[in-house]
Design a protein around this motif. Structure first.
Motif, PDB file in Angstrom:
ATOM      1  N   PRO B 100       0.807  -1.227   0.000  1.00  0.00           N
ATOM      2  CA  PRO B 100       0.000   0.000   0.000  1.00  0.00           C
ATOM      3  C   PRO B 100       0.841   1.279   0.000  1.00  0.00           C
ATOM      4  O   PRO B 100       0.354   2.347  -0.328  1.00  0.00           O
ATOM      5  CB  PRO B 100      -0.800  -0.105   1.303  1.00  0.00           C
ATOM      6  CG  PRO B 100       0.050  -0.961   2.195  1.00  0.00           C
ATOM      7  CD  PRO B 100       0.803  -1.913   1.303  1.00  0.00           C
ATOM      8  N   ILE B 101       2.114   1.154   0.415  1.00  0.00           N
ATOM      9  CA  ILE B 101       2.978   2.334   0.530  1.00  0.00           C
ATOM     10  C   ILE B 101       4.294   2.052  -0.191  1.00  0.00           C
ATOM     11  O   ILE B 101       4.834   0.946  -0.104  1.00  0.00           O
ATOM     12  CB  ILE B 101       3.285   2.657   2.018  1.00  0.00           C
ATOM     13  CG1 ILE B 101       1.986   2.861   2.822  1.00  0.00           C
ATOM     14  CG2 ILE B 101       4.180   3.892   2.153  1.00  0.00           C
ATOM     15  CD1 ILE B 101       2.211   3.060   4.326  1.00  0.00           C
ATOM     16  N   TRP B 102       4.778   3.060  -0.877  1.00  0.00           N
ATOM     17  CA  TRP B 102       6.107   3.004  -1.486  1.00  0.00           C
ATOM     18  C   TRP B 102       6.833   4.297  -1.142  1.00  0.00           C
ATOM     19  O   TRP B 102       6.224   5.372  -1.150  1.00  0.00           O
ATOM     20  CB  TRP B 102       5.997   2.841  -3.012  1.00  0.00           C
ATOM     21  CG  TRP B 102       5.354   1.537  -3.389  1.00  0.00           C
ATOM     22  CD1 TRP B 102       4.004   1.283  -3.460  1.00  0.00           C
ATOM     23  CD2 TRP B 102       6.007   0.305  -3.694  1.00  0.00           C
ATOM     24  NE1 TRP B 102       3.780  -0.035  -3.789  1.00  0.00           N
ATOM     25  CE2 TRP B 102       4.993  -0.661  -3.942  1.00  0.00           C
ATOM     26  CE3 TRP B 102       7.351  -0.094  -3.784  1.00  0.00           C
ATOM     27  CZ2 TRP B 102       5.275  -1.992  -4.270  1.00  0.00           C
ATOM     28  CZ3 TRP B 102       7.627  -1.414  -4.120  1.00  0.00           C
ATOM     29  CH2 TRP B 102       6.614  -2.351  -4.353  1.00  0.00           C
ATOM     30  N   LEU B 103       8.108   4.197  -0.847  1.00  0.00           N
ATOM     31  CA  LEU B 103       8.887   5.411  -0.586  1.00  0.00           C
ATOM     32  C   LEU B 103       9.677   5.773  -1.841  1.00  0.00           C
ATOM     33  O   LEU B 103      10.149   4.895  -2.560  1.00  0.00           O
ATOM     34  CB  LEU B 103       9.829   5.203   0.600  1.00  0.00           C
ATOM     35  CG  LEU B 103       9.159   4.862   1.940  1.00  0.00           C
ATOM     36  CD1 LEU B 103      10.193   4.787   3.060  1.00  0.00           C
ATOM     37  CD2 LEU B 103       8.077   5.880   2.288  1.00  0.00           C
ATOM     38  N   GLY B 173      -2.230   5.184  -8.772  1.00  0.00           N
ATOM     39  CA  GLY B 173      -1.327   5.404  -7.644  1.00  0.00           C
ATOM     40  C   GLY B 173      -1.311   6.883  -7.327  1.00  0.00           C
ATOM     41  O   GLY B 173      -1.497   7.725  -8.215  1.00  0.00           O
ATOM     42  N   GLN B 174      -1.109   7.183  -6.034  1.00  0.00           N
ATOM     43  CA  GLN B 174      -1.132   8.572  -5.584  1.00  0.00           C
ATOM     44  C   GLN B 174       0.301   9.003  -5.266  1.00  0.00           C
ATOM     45  O   GLN B 174       0.974   8.346  -4.468  1.00  0.00           O
ATOM     46  CB  GLN B 174      -2.001   8.635  -4.325  1.00  0.00           C
ATOM     47  CG  GLN B 174      -2.317  10.011  -3.821  1.00  0.00           C
ATOM     48  CD  GLN B 174      -3.117   9.944  -2.512  1.00  0.00           C
ATOM     49  OE1 GLN B 174      -2.763   9.193  -1.603  1.00  0.00           O
ATOM     50  NE2 GLN B 174      -4.189  10.726  -2.422  1.00  0.00           N
ATOM     51  N   PRO B 194      -2.150   2.439  -4.074  1.00  0.00           N
ATOM     52  CA  PRO B 194      -0.789   2.554  -3.561  1.00  0.00           C
ATOM     53  C   PRO B 194      -0.349   4.010  -3.471  1.00  0.00           C
ATOM     54  O   PRO B 194      -0.459   4.764  -4.442  1.00  0.00           O
ATOM     55  CB  PRO B 194       0.041   1.800  -4.612  1.00  0.00           C
ATOM     56  CG  PRO B 194      -0.749   1.906  -5.875  1.00  0.00           C
ATOM     57  CD  PRO B 194      -2.184   1.955  -5.466  1.00  0.00           C
ATOM     58  N   CYS B 195       0.141   4.386  -2.302  1.00  0.00           N
ATOM     59  CA  CYS B 195       0.558   5.762  -2.048  1.00  0.00           C
ATOM     60  C   CYS B 195       2.085   5.853  -2.130  1.00  0.00           C
ATOM     61  O   CYS B 195       2.788   5.100  -1.454  1.00  0.00           O
ATOM     62  CB  CYS B 195       0.064   6.185  -0.666  1.00  0.00           C
ATOM     63  SG  CYS B 195       0.486   7.878  -0.248  1.00  0.00           S
ATOM     64  N   PHE B 196       2.564   6.756  -2.959  1.00  0.00           N
ATOM     65  CA  PHE B 196       4.005   6.941  -3.150  1.00  0.00           C
ATOM     66  C   PHE B 196       4.443   8.208  -2.422  1.00  0.00           C
ATOM     67  O   PHE B 196       4.058   9.311  -2.803  1.00  0.00           O
ATOM     68  CB  PHE B 196       4.336   7.044  -4.641  1.00  0.00           C
ATOM     69  CG  PHE B 196       4.120   5.750  -5.389  1.00  0.00           C
ATOM     70  CD1 PHE B 196       2.836   5.335  -5.730  1.00  0.00           C
ATOM     71  CD2 PHE B 196       5.192   4.935  -5.734  1.00  0.00           C
ATOM     72  CE1 PHE B 196       2.623   4.134  -6.406  1.00  0.00           C
ATOM     73  CE2 PHE B 196       4.992   3.738  -6.412  1.00  0.00           C
ATOM     74  CZ  PHE B 196       3.702   3.335  -6.750  1.00  0.00           C
ATOM     75  N   CYS B 214       3.192  16.235  -8.618  1.00  0.00           N
ATOM     76  CA  CYS B 214       2.612  15.382  -7.574  1.00  0.00           C
ATOM     77  C   CYS B 214       1.092  15.534  -7.524  1.00  0.00           C
ATOM     78  O   CYS B 214       0.562  16.590  -7.853  1.00  0.00           O
ATOM     79  CB  CYS B 214       3.192  15.759  -6.204  1.00  0.00           C
ATOM     80  SG  CYS B 214       4.929  15.343  -6.016  1.00  0.00           S
ATOM     81  N   ASP B 215       0.406  14.502  -7.080  1.00  0.00           N
ATOM     82  CA  ASP B 215      -1.042  14.585  -6.869  1.00  0.00           C
ATOM     83  C   ASP B 215      -1.347  15.456  -5.658  1.00  0.00           C
ATOM     84  O   ASP B 215      -2.342  16.162  -5.626  1.00  0.00           O
ATOM     85  CB  ASP B 215      -1.609  13.181  -6.650  1.00  0.00           C
ATOM     86  CG  ASP B 215      -1.435  12.315  -7.878  1.00  0.00           C
ATOM     87  OD1 ASP B 215      -1.874  12.740  -8.965  1.00  0.00           O
ATOM     88  OD2 ASP B 215      -0.839  11.232  -7.761  1.00  0.00           O
TER      89      ASP B 215
END
Lengths: 248, 248
Positions: B100-103, B173-174, B194-196, B214-215
């Motif tokens: 769910p999360i990516w850095l 993706g956000q 998925p939130c980046f 960016c969103d």
């Protein structure tokens, strides 16, 4: 000055760069000596710092880029480097009523973590950082650098645990430790000011009796395979949770 | 191996210590070579790692504490040191649906920050770390050390911005950037998986056009005199906010 033994003998420490020296000045700290080279002279801020240092009886020393590089131990030295008198670090410097959050670190070994905690403390509106037991030197070049000037905005105290806990209990305040052994999610409790956020040593965490003396022992969720966070990260995630509750 | 040039020529990197090598093994990574000294032989885990390395065609090399110390560049060397083959770091290694999360870090210069982001990523259940533009080497000894084994649990990709943003927009993706220029408090938006989570260079922050792509562009509250956080701290505070929303 880059060597702890010499630093302690002289009671002085080094800070580098226009940004950090300007932050120091804004908080009433001028260096005893300021070193600069040709590149420094071109900066308005550097010229102001040089004049202010001389006006308060300090020494301004024009040198070469090569010597500045040697002072800082870096290939690309900052435009200015200042030599500052060390601050007193007694617990009596801490007036807990002046801030809602205080950071406390026990046996912190890494100067980058220490400086980063100062920087984070400034950001969350903490009053300062209390260093328990044998922590790395807050006046080392690495710690000062990582603090990005927050060394001059945050109070710093050092104390053995027994002194700290006696001081802690001499007035009101909530002591919140982070521990992997806790089942209490860090978002569950209601935090109360002044809130003291305590993190333990990078490898060993908090000793069991220190953890037992906390008002609350909390844990951040760990979703992966690792079982712990970097100490400065723990402190920051905790401190922002406390701040977020207080600003609601 | 401690030198980037040699590391890249060999396509290998060093990881040190029982904890990290055991984490690697649990995630399917065994070293091509494992170095150990007398102290290492006494550990059950070290003996298991040595046997597993040999069983998969790797080389186990018994050496002295002095040579281990030299390998690690530390006075007190770890019990074991492994030489691992570098991973592929193409964007095609990233399957965004797996977490769910990516850095995402842009032009990150400090290996300690990079390793700490990997470690934090593991803790928040992120899938991995995407390195944009010219970042410090994720396979350096310092980055591997700071990751505390998360190098082996997190996916790592490297890409120029143009490739990343094209890939980013090729599926849902956000993309959430952190910026000092934003007025949007980081606790206001609803994050979506998925939130980046994107952080910029330690000194310069995100370039304006990257921020513009960016969103969401958000900001952590800054209560003190400093105007920014350490990059790894920003990423962690953001990532825990995203995780906290997702676990509610």
């Amino acid at each position: 000055m880059r060597d702890k033994k010499h630093r302690k003998r002289e009671g002085c420490f080094l800070a580098e760069g226009l940004r950090i020296l300007a932050e120091a000045e804004e908080n009433g700290h001028l260096p005893e000596q300021i070193f600069y080279a040709e590149s420094g002279e071109r900066h308005t801020i550097a010229r102001r710092l040089i004049a202010a240092t001389e006006a308060t009886g300090g020494e301004a020393i024009r040198t070469t880029e090569a010597i500045l590089a040697k002072l800082s131990g870096k290939d690309n030295p900052q435009a200015v480097t200042g030599v500052y008198r060390e601050f007193e670090t007694g617990l009596d410097r801490i007036d807990r009523s002046t801030a809602p959050i205080w950071l406390v670190a026990q046996a912190l070994r890494d100067p980058g973590n220490l400086g980063t905690m100062l920087r984070t403390g400034d950001a969350v509106g903490a009053g300062g950082l209390i260093l328990i037991d044998d922590c790395t030197d807050p006046f080392s070049v690495e710690a000062v650098r990582a603090s990005m000037g927050a060394l001059f905005t945050q109070k710093i105290a050092t104390a053995p645990w027994q002194d700290f806990i006696a001081w802690m209990r001499s007035a009101s305040g909530q002591l919140v430790g982070t521990s992997l052994d806790s089942d209490l999610d860090y978002q569950q409790p209601d935090y109360a000011a002044p809130c003291f956020v305590l993190v333990g040593n990078e490898s060993a965490g908090l000793p069991a009796d220190y953890a037992g003396a906390c008002d609350l022992l909390v844990k951040m969720p760990m979703m992966g395979k690792a079982d712990s966070l970097n100490a400065a990260i723990s402190a920051a995630v905790m401190a922002y949770e406390v701040l977020n509750q207080f600003r609601r």
